[in-house]
Design a protein around this motif. Structure first.
Motif, short mmCIF file in Angstrom:
data_model
loop_
_atom_site.label_atom_id
_atom_site.label_comp_id
_atom_site.label_asym_id
_atom_site.label_seq_id
_atom_site.Cartn_x
_atom_site.Cartn_y
_atom_site.Cartn_z
N ARG A 373 0.85 -1.19 0.00
CA ARG A 373 0.00 0.00 0.00
C ARG A 373 0.89 1.24 0.00
N ALA A 374 0.26 2.38 0.00
CA ALA A 374 1.01 3.63 -0.01
C ALA A 374 1.86 3.76 1.25
N HIS A 375 3.02 4.37 1.10
CA HIS A 375 3.94 4.66 2.20
C HIS A 375 4.48 3.38 2.84
N GLU A 376 4.65 2.33 2.04
CA GLU A 376 5.24 1.09 2.52
C GLU A 376 6.49 0.72 1.73
N LEU A 377 7.08 1.70 1.05
CA LEU A 377 8.27 1.42 0.27
C LEU A 377 9.46 1.16 1.18
N SER A 378 10.38 0.35 0.70
CA SER A 378 11.62 0.08 1.41
C SER A 378 12.77 0.14 0.42
N ALA A 379 13.98 0.24 0.93
CA ALA A 379 15.14 0.31 0.05
C ALA A 379 15.29 -0.99 -0.74
N GLY A 380 15.59 -0.87 -2.02
CA GLY A 380 15.79 -2.05 -2.85
C GLY A 380 17.08 -2.76 -2.50
N ARG A 381 17.11 -4.03 -2.76
CA ARG A 381 18.29 -4.84 -2.48
C ARG A 381 19.32 -4.64 -3.59
N SER A 382 20.59 -4.61 -3.21
CA SER A 382 21.64 -4.43 -4.20
C SER A 382 22.39 -5.72 -4.52
N ASP A 383 22.28 -6.74 -3.64
CA ASP A 383 22.98 -8.00 -3.88
C ASP A 383 22.20 -8.85 -4.88
N LEU A 384 22.92 -9.78 -5.53
CA LEU A 384 22.30 -10.60 -6.58
C LEU A 384 21.14 -11.42 -6.04
N VAL A 417 -3.78 -19.04 4.07
CA VAL A 417 -2.88 -18.76 5.18
C VAL A 417 -1.63 -18.10 4.60
N ARG A 418 -1.37 -16.88 5.01
CA ARG A 418 -0.23 -16.13 4.50
C ARG A 418 0.23 -15.13 5.56
N PRO A 419 1.49 -14.72 5.54
CA PRO A 419 1.96 -13.73 6.53
C PRO A 419 1.57 -12.32 6.13
N SER A 420 1.33 -11.48 7.13
CA SER A 420 1.07 -10.07 6.84
C SER A 420 2.36 -9.34 6.49
N HIS A 421 3.49 -9.89 6.97
CA HIS A 421 4.79 -9.29 6.67
C HIS A 421 5.83 -10.40 6.68
N ASN A 422 6.63 -10.46 5.63
CA ASN A 422 7.68 -11.46 5.52
C ASN A 422 8.91 -10.82 4.90
N PRO A 423 9.91 -10.47 5.70
CA PRO A 423 11.08 -9.79 5.16
C PRO A 423 12.01 -10.70 4.37
N LEU A 424 11.85 -12.02 4.53
CA LEU A 424 12.75 -12.95 3.86
C LEU A 424 12.34 -13.13 2.40
N ALA A 425 13.24 -12.78 1.49
CA ALA A 425 13.03 -13.04 0.08
C ALA A 425 13.26 -14.54 -0.17
N PRO A 426 12.81 -15.05 -1.31
CA PRO A 426 12.91 -16.49 -1.56
C PRO A 426 14.32 -17.07 -1.45
N LEU A 427 15.37 -16.27 -1.64
CA LEU A 427 16.73 -16.80 -1.61
C LEU A 427 17.52 -16.36 -0.38
N ASP A 428 16.85 -15.83 0.64
CA ASP A 428 17.53 -15.35 1.85
C ASP A 428 17.66 -16.47 2.89
N GLY A 430 20.24 -17.38 4.54
CA GLY A 430 21.09 -17.01 5.66
C GLY A 430 20.48 -15.96 6.55
N GLY A 431 19.21 -15.62 6.32
CA GLY A 431 18.57 -14.57 7.09
C GLY A 431 18.76 -13.22 6.43
N VAL A 432 18.06 -12.20 6.94
CA VAL A 432 18.15 -10.87 6.36
C VAL A 432 17.78 -9.83 7.42
N TYR A 433 18.37 -8.66 7.30
CA TYR A 433 18.02 -7.57 8.21
C TYR A 433 16.68 -6.99 7.79
N ASP A 434 15.76 -6.85 8.76
CA ASP A 434 14.43 -6.33 8.49
C ASP A 434 14.35 -4.89 8.97
N GLU A 435 14.09 -3.96 8.05
CA GLU A 435 14.03 -2.55 8.39
C GLU A 435 12.86 -2.25 9.32
#
Length: 486
Positions: A373-384, A417-428, A430-435
């Protein structure tokens, strides 16, 4: 949740229920958590199906082996999960050799930088009145630099070491190419250049497949101390186990979809009970006579393809090499070898095949969060991995929305059944930092999130409420029931 226009019709244990998993990569961890919750709640499931990593979830769930997915030492909570979809080993080792070569090239620059630093230290010591110490330090390092840069030292050794490291990288790639050619019995002509055949796709699903295969064998052999058989024999044993126990508690009919790149059509691998098998494999297709070339009965001629269904479904387009499958000479493809992989937009086909297999209500599990939705943008990932994962995640979220709209009214109910928020991309893996939460989140946490979401979105409001719907039915689209999350 999608329900038909009559709001009284909700979840029913009398209806034929299909549990469908969809997603790529880390989504399998979310599937595991949901499966654990459904198992604990004793939810009646007649058929399990999956696309992408959902194929692995379905294969385990079909033989009552979901615990191997969610346990502390299971597939998704074990530390080895961080290495799933790693770089292909030849590329990884060749990359190490190139890094060594680069380090050797940077050595003279590092020594010269050290000389500048030593000169500054010597000057500071002189300014502080320690002329002797400064002069001694400068003289010592200068003599050392003169020795290292003598014509018979670094200027001769460094080019040789760099050349040796680069030749080692090339040798690793060539050895991998020869080994793959000698090891792989499924060879076919290729128009790709030698360079592309050396490099190929960057990632490999080998570790994921090996771990899932090992856990499936542990389930099949039980407590018997038997060595794992060949891959084809293991597929037969899996099919035998499922066929012999079909209808028993914990054993369910199986449905897996992937995509045939050579035939340019989706394929489905299924093992169904006798009441639905005949109609499923002979049903009319969009093109007359094509059903036999896209639907494979794992209880029949295609019994050796049970693991092929897994390997093809977890082959991510472009990121990994497609899985090469040689079909039976008794089938319509007459022994041809085809390239199979996942299709991220293939959820609609999976649901369609579940309907053809007699499903009356569907429990759909996806790790894709709700649309933005509006105002939910986050920084794009730079790694492959991050960039590829963002695209896969976006495609799968859109495919989920399209599938829900497409199949509105086709079943008595579709429970999502789905998460309201999931910071993990399909290839993460090793984990990922969630803003949003300002911390690092892991794959193991995604298992727990799936467990909690299943209780909160399905078990407590739907199963626990009996025939009462979890929320008022939303109307839209000309009176049709509009899809909404539980």
């Amino acid at each position: 949740m999608i329900t038909p226009e009559s709001p009284e019709r909700a979840y029913s244990t009398r209806l034929r229920t299909a549990l469908l998993f969809t997603g790529t990569g880390t989504a399998g961890a979310y599937h595991a958590g949901v499966l654990r919750a459904l198992h604990e709640a004793g939810v009646k499931i007649d058929m399990v199906g999956g696309r992408g990593i959902g194929a692995a979830s379905a294969l385990f769930a079909a033989i009552d082996g979901g615990a191997r997915l969610w346990e502390a030492a299971g597939v998704w909570k074990d530390r080895s999960a961080s290495r799933f979809y790693g770089w292909r080993r030849p590329l990884q080792y060749a990359g190490y050799a190139v890094v060594v070569a680069a380090g050797i090239l940077l050595l003279p620059i590092a020594l010269l930088a050290g000389a500048v630093l030593v000169g500054l230290v010597g000057m500071i010591l002189t300014l502080l009145g320690l002329e002797t110490a400064g002069a001694t330090l400068t003289t010592w390092f200068t003599g050392w630099i003169d020795t290292l840069f003598a014509p018979a030292a670094l200027p001769t050794i460094i080019p040789r070491l760099v050349l040796f490291a680069l030749l080692a990288a090339v040798a690793i790639l060539l050895a991998a190419l020869i080994a793959a050619y000698l090891r792989d019995p499924l060879r076919r002509r290729s128009k790709s250049s030698l360079v592309w055949r050396l490099l190929g796709a960057p990632l490999s699903s080998e570790r994921l497949v090996a771990r899932c295969t090992a856990e499936l064998w542990n389930l099949i052999r039980g407590a018997a101390p038997l060595a794992a058989p060949a891959r084809t024999e293991l597929a037969r044993k899996y099919v035998e186990l499922l066929t012999e126990n079909l209808g028993q508690p914990g054993f369910r009919e199986l449905l897996v979809t992937s995509h045939d790149m050579d035939a340019r059509r989706d394929v489905v691998f299924a093992l169904l009970g006798p009441n639905h098998r005949g109609r499923f494999f002979t049903r009319a297709a969009a093109e007359p006579g094509t059903r036999a070339i896209e639907a494979f009965d794992l209880s029949g001629v295609a019994r050796e393809h049970a693991l092929d269904s897994l390997e093809s479904a977890v082959a991510v387009p472009l990121a990994t090499e497609p899985h090469l499958v040689r079909f039976s000479s008794e089938g319509p493809w007459r022994g041809e070898a085809h390239r199979l992989c996942d299709r991220p937009e293939g959820l609609s086909r999976l649901i369609e095949e579940a309907a053809a297999a007699g499903a009356e209500q569907v429990i759909l599990v996806s790790a894709s969060p709700t649309e933005g939705r509006a105002h939910e943008l986050s920084a794009g990932r730079s790694d492959l991995r991050g960039r590829a994962g963002e695209q896969l995640g976006a495609f799968e979220t859109a495919a989920l929305r399209d599938a829900l709209e497409q199949f509105t009214g086709r079943f008595a109910s579709i429970f999502l059944v789905r998460p309201s928020h999931n910071p993990l991309a399909p290839l993460d893996f090793g984990g990922v930092y969630d803003e949003r939460s300002d911390r690092r989140q892991t794959v193991a946490e995604l298992v727990d999130r799936g467990y909690e979401d299943a209780y909160r979105q399905f078990i407590e409001p739907v199963v626990g409420a009996g025939a009462e719907p979890a929320e008022p039915v939303q109307r839209g689209n000309g009176g049709r029931t509009a899809p909404s999350q539980l």
